[in-house]
Design a protein around this motif. Structure first.
Motif, mmCIF file in Angstrom:
data_model
loop_
_atom_site.group_PDB
_atom_site.id
_atom_site.type_symbol
_atom_site.label_atom_id
_atom_site.label_comp_id
_atom_site.label_asym_id
_atom_site.label_seq_id
_atom_site.Cartn_x
_atom_site.Cartn_y
_atom_site.Cartn_z
ATOM 1 N N GLY A 26 12.433 -35.663 33.203
ATOM 2 C CA GLY A 26 13.110 -35.132 32.015
ATOM 3 C C GLY A 26 12.710 -35.849 30.726
ATOM 4 N N ASN A 29 8.236 -34.829 30.330
ATOM 5 C CA ASN A 29 7.920 -33.472 29.828
ATOM 6 C C ASN A 29 7.964 -33.397 28.306
ATOM 7 N N GLN A 264 4.535 -27.285 41.739
ATOM 8 C CA GLN A 264 5.428 -26.133 41.541
ATOM 9 C C GLN A 264 5.006 -24.964 42.429
ATOM 10 N N SER A 287 15.620 -33.230 38.352
ATOM 11 C CA SER A 287 14.689 -34.129 39.031
ATOM 12 C C SER A 287 15.325 -35.405 39.533
ATOM 13 N N ALA A 288 16.556 -35.688 39.115
ATOM 14 C CA ALA A 288 17.110 -37.006 39.453
ATOM 15 C C ALA A 288 18.462 -36.951 40.159
ATOM 16 N N TRP A 345 10.326 -26.948 44.568
ATOM 17 C CA TRP A 345 10.165 -27.144 43.116
ATOM 18 C C TRP A 345 9.497 -25.880 42.590
ATOM 19 N N CYS A 346 9.796 -25.453 41.404
ATOM 20 C CA CYS A 346 9.226 -24.185 40.937
ATOM 21 C C CYS A 346 8.790 -24.298 39.476
ATOM 22 N N GLN A 348 9.864 -23.781 36.449
ATOM 23 C CA GLN A 348 11.204 -23.414 35.942
ATOM 24 C C GLN A 348 11.175 -22.538 34.685
ATOM 25 N N HIS A 363 22.384 -28.460 36.485
ATOM 26 C CA HIS A 363 23.017 -29.772 36.324
ATOM 27 C C HIS A 363 23.108 -30.142 34.832
ATOM 28 N N TRP A 366 19.093 -32.151 29.682
ATOM 29 C CA TRP A 366 18.915 -31.533 28.358
ATOM 30 C C TRP A 366 17.739 -30.561 28.327
ATOM 31 N N ASN A 367 16.653 -30.869 29.061
ATOM 32 C CA ASN A 367 15.524 -29.926 29.067
ATOM 33 C C ASN A 367 15.934 -28.599 29.695
ATOM 34 N N SER A 368 16.638 -28.658 30.813
ATOM 35 C CA SER A 368 17.058 -27.419 31.480
ATOM 36 C C SER A 368 17.974 -26.612 30.575
ATOM 37 N N GLU A 371 15.853 -25.050 27.887
ATOM 38 C CA GLU A 371 14.976 -24.005 28.432
ATOM 39 C C GLU A 371 15.789 -22.731 28.714
ATOM 40 N N THR A 386 24.991 -39.285 33.541
ATOM 41 C CA THR A 386 24.505 -39.617 32.177
ATOM 42 C C THR A 386 24.947 -38.570 31.147
ATOM 43 N N ASP A 387 23.999 -37.932 30.468
ATOM 44 C CA ASP A 387 24.351 -36.993 29.390
ATOM 45 C C ASP A 387 24.799 -35.624 29.909
ATOM 46 N N GLN A 388 24.615 -35.375 31.191
ATOM 47 C CA GLN A 388 24.844 -34.012 31.691
ATOM 48 C C GLN A 388 26.289 -33.511 31.497
HETATM 49 C C1 UDX Z 1 17.032 -36.366 33.340
HETATM 50 C C2 UDX Z 1 18.518 -36.560 33.194
HETATM 51 O O1 UDX Z 1 19.120 -36.245 34.407
HETATM 52 C C3 UDX Z 1 19.005 -35.678 32.075
HETATM 53 O O2 UDX Z 1 20.388 -35.756 32.004
HETATM 54 C C4 UDX Z 1 18.345 -36.049 30.782
HETATM 55 O O3 UDX Z 1 18.761 -35.168 29.767
HETATM 56 C C5 UDX Z 1 16.838 -36.006 30.940
HETATM 57 O O4 UDX Z 1 16.415 -36.714 32.103
HETATM 58 P P1 UDX Z 1 16.301 -34.164 34.740
HETATM 59 O O5 UDX Z 1 17.148 -34.241 35.945
HETATM 60 O O6 UDX Z 1 14.884 -34.441 34.901
HETATM 61 O O7 UDX Z 1 16.812 -35.016 33.523
HETATM 62 O O8 UDX Z 1 16.596 -32.703 34.103
HETATM 63 P P2 UDX Z 1 16.037 -31.980 32.829
HETATM 64 O O9 UDX Z 1 16.232 -32.736 31.574
HETATM 65 O O10 UDX Z 1 16.646 -30.657 32.871
HETATM 66 O O11 UDX Z 1 14.468 -31.892 33.106
HETATM 67 C C6 UDX Z 1 13.941 -31.312 34.250
HETATM 68 C C7 UDX Z 1 12.589 -30.753 33.940
HETATM 69 O O12 UDX Z 1 11.957 -30.421 35.172
HETATM 70 C C8 UDX Z 1 12.636 -29.463 33.109
HETATM 71 O O13 UDX Z 1 11.666 -29.495 32.095
HETATM 72 C C9 UDX Z 1 12.322 -28.358 34.112
HETATM 73 O O14 UDX Z 1 11.601 -27.268 33.579
HETATM 74 C C10 UDX Z 1 11.480 -29.078 35.134
HETATM 75 N N1 UDX Z 1 11.650 -28.462 36.461
HETATM 76 C C11 UDX Z 1 12.859 -28.451 37.080
HETATM 77 C C12 UDX Z 1 10.553 -27.866 37.048
HETATM 78 O O15 UDX Z 1 9.444 -27.855 36.491
HETATM 79 N N2 UDX Z 1 10.725 -27.292 38.277
HETATM 80 C C13 UDX Z 1 11.908 -27.262 38.946
HETATM 81 O O16 UDX Z 1 11.956 -26.722 40.061
HETATM 82 C C14 UDX Z 1 13.025 -27.874 38.324
#
Ligand code: UDX
Length: 465
Positions: A26, A29, A264, A287-288, A345-346, A348, A363, A366-368, A371, A386-388
């Motif tokens: 997260g 990216n 993916q 991812s975490a 994993w896909c 997304q 979850h 912030w990226n999800s 997006e 955390t921030d979720q």
């Molecule tokens: C972590 C923290 O959990 C989050 O709270 C903080 O804001 C950023 O770091 P993460 O769990 O990685 O985040 O989630 P997110 O911020 O949503 O990023 C996940 C990334 O993985 C997204 O860019 C998403 O597109 C990508 N992803 C997710 C994929 O490419 N494939 C998947 O199957 C799932």
């Protein structure tokens, strides 16, 4: 995406920017998306990265990479075994273990370069130790804050982290009223804050250091857009002395596929092609985050009961104590048939952009969250840590573009939430609101829009450093 900005630098005068991401999906990216944007603006790019979760160099032949030792392997084994998340522990560790290797690497890069040819360093805001290193080497340091503006303002006032004496969090766990609102940030409930970490001391130390060194930086780059978080932007501009640049959403410029740490599964897009418009529930907890076996089973029962098609990302080891699907209820596959697909994993962003996708069970990383907004897909929120929990409150209670599962993973609550989003009038209204935000995103990135303007200001600002 076409930024509409033109580089004023010639091949001979191109200056270099050095970027240093935190080694988590997260964070990687948005940092690599930013690096690509800066490259299109005429800057040469060097990425310093840890050995842990190193990006794939071959996906970025136009960048230079420098790997540094992080000693993360010494504590990595603790990641899957901890009973609940203690993010501060890992983040503070990295902020200690990387100091010497990072300083050596940066010193070497400066020694190799001509005076003034390196414009600045941009690090993840979470690598707070880098401000002191940059100061010693007299190199301007900017930060990329990968989380939201609103979450950063909340972190600044939450008493659990700022150690206020009169805080409601000074009560013992049994005496806490989990449903009460937090006086210092009334949008949040006590239970939201309790979810953020099991160790407020280590996370509080991390946040205090991060916020302090953000304020000492030469500027903050935010992965958000002004129209989404105007009140928080006002607060940040008031409380932080350095300039802020809201240039996001960064995923609109470059996809996160090339920085994916897990392969993916793209075949799933063909299955989505066969589904009716806005009918599929997309499920992913990032991812975490990790969930327990019983939570995993509640998700499975929920998906069976809802009766709608779904695409479920079950990341390896997302279930504590399981490698992958071992704890899936026995009858699950039989009951679901071809209505549901599970992948590790896909892609997304492509899934969210697909016309068949109707809802995102997320979850709220912030990226999800961003997006989903960019594609106008309403959410069901299951924040982990955390921030979720903060992002989820904004989605459900401020922007009203999703439903938060207040009681966690519990099959009745799950069914009701999806009925609200997928079948009720309330869901249609959420869809309208998020479509409106999607339009605002697109406007903000167009020439003259707020993010476009802010990117232009950022480029001018860096050019003068
Ligand atoms: C972590 C923290 O959990 C989050 O709270 C903080 O804001 C950023 O770091 P993460 O769990 O990685 O985040 O989630 P997110 O911020 O949503 O990023 C996940 C990334 O993985 C997204 O860019 C998403 O597109 C990508 N992803 C997710 C994929 O490419 N494939 C998947 O199957 C799932």
């Amino acid at each position: 995406m076409e930024t509409g900005l033109r580089s004023t630098q010639t091949r001979e005068t191109r200056r270099r920017i050095i970027l240093f991401p935190l080694p988590f999906q997260g964070h990687i990216n948005p940092m690599l998306q930013l690096a690509n944007i800066l490259h299109t603006q005429g800057f040469k790019i060097t990425i310093i990265h840890t050995e842990y979760n190193a990006p794939t160099h071959s996906n970025y032949p136009h960048f230079t990479f420098n790997s540094i030792s992080d000693r993360f392997h010494e504590i990595e084994h603790q990641l899957p075994t901890i009973p609940a998340p203690d993010p501060g522990h890992f983040l503070n560790y990295l902020n200690r273990s990387c100091v010497d290797p990072f300083r050596d690497c940066l010193t070497g890069l400066l020694a190799e370069s001509n005076k003034g040819s390196i414009a600045c360093l941009i690090t993840d805001a979470g690598f707070y130790f880098t401000q002191a290193v940059a100061d010693t080497l007299k190199l301007p340091r900017m930060v990329l804050r990968t989380g939201s503006l609103s979450c950063t303002t909340a972190y600044g006032v939450l008493p659990i982290f700022s150690k206020s004496k009169n805080s409601c969090f000074n009560l013992t766990t049994e005496d806490l009223d989990y449903e009460a609102t937090v006086p210092e940030y009334p949008l949040l409930k006590v239970k939201d804050v309790m979810k953020m970490t099991i160790n407020p001391k280590s996370y509080g130390d991390f946040l205090t250091n991060m916020l302090k060194q953000m304020k000492s930086s030469s500027g903050i780059i935010w992965n958000t857009f002004k129209e989404l978080e105007q009140p928080a932007l006002k607060t940040i501009c008031r409380d932080f002395p350095c300039p802020s640049f809201t240039i996001g959403p960064l995923n609109k410029y470059f996809s996160s596929s090339s920085s994916s740490l897990i392969e993916q599964d793209k075949t799933i897009l063909t299955w989505l092609d066969t589904q009716a418009p806005k009918s599929v529930i997309y499920v992913s907890f990032g991812s975490a985050a990790q969930i327990t076996k019983s939570e995993f089973q509640e998700v499975a029962h929920g998906l069976v009961n809802i009766g709608l098609p779904f695409l479920w990302v079950v990341r390896p080891r997302v279930v504590r104590g399981s490698e992958w699907l071992e704890s899936l209820p026995e009858r699950f596959q039989k009951e679901v048939g071809d209505r549901g697909h599970i992948v590790k994993w896909c892609p997304q962003q492509d899934v969210l952009a697909h016309p068949a996708t109707g809802c995102f069970w997320t979850h709220n990383g912030w990226n999800s969250t961003l997006e989903s907004i960019c594609e106008g897909v309403p959410m069901v929120c299951s924040p982990s840590f955390t921030d979720q929990p903060i992002n989820a409150r904004y989605v459900s209670d401020v922007w009203k573009i999703g439903v938060l599962l207040e009681d966690g993973f519990e099959r009745k609550g799950i069914q009701m939430a999806f009925r609200r989003v997928m079948m009720d009038k309330e869901g249609e209204e959420m869809r309208e609101r998020i479509s409106c935000l999607k339009k605002k995103v697109n406007l903000s990135l167009k020439k003259g829009g707020s993010s476009h303007q802010s990117l232009k200001s950022l480029i001018d600002y860096i050019s003068l450093l």
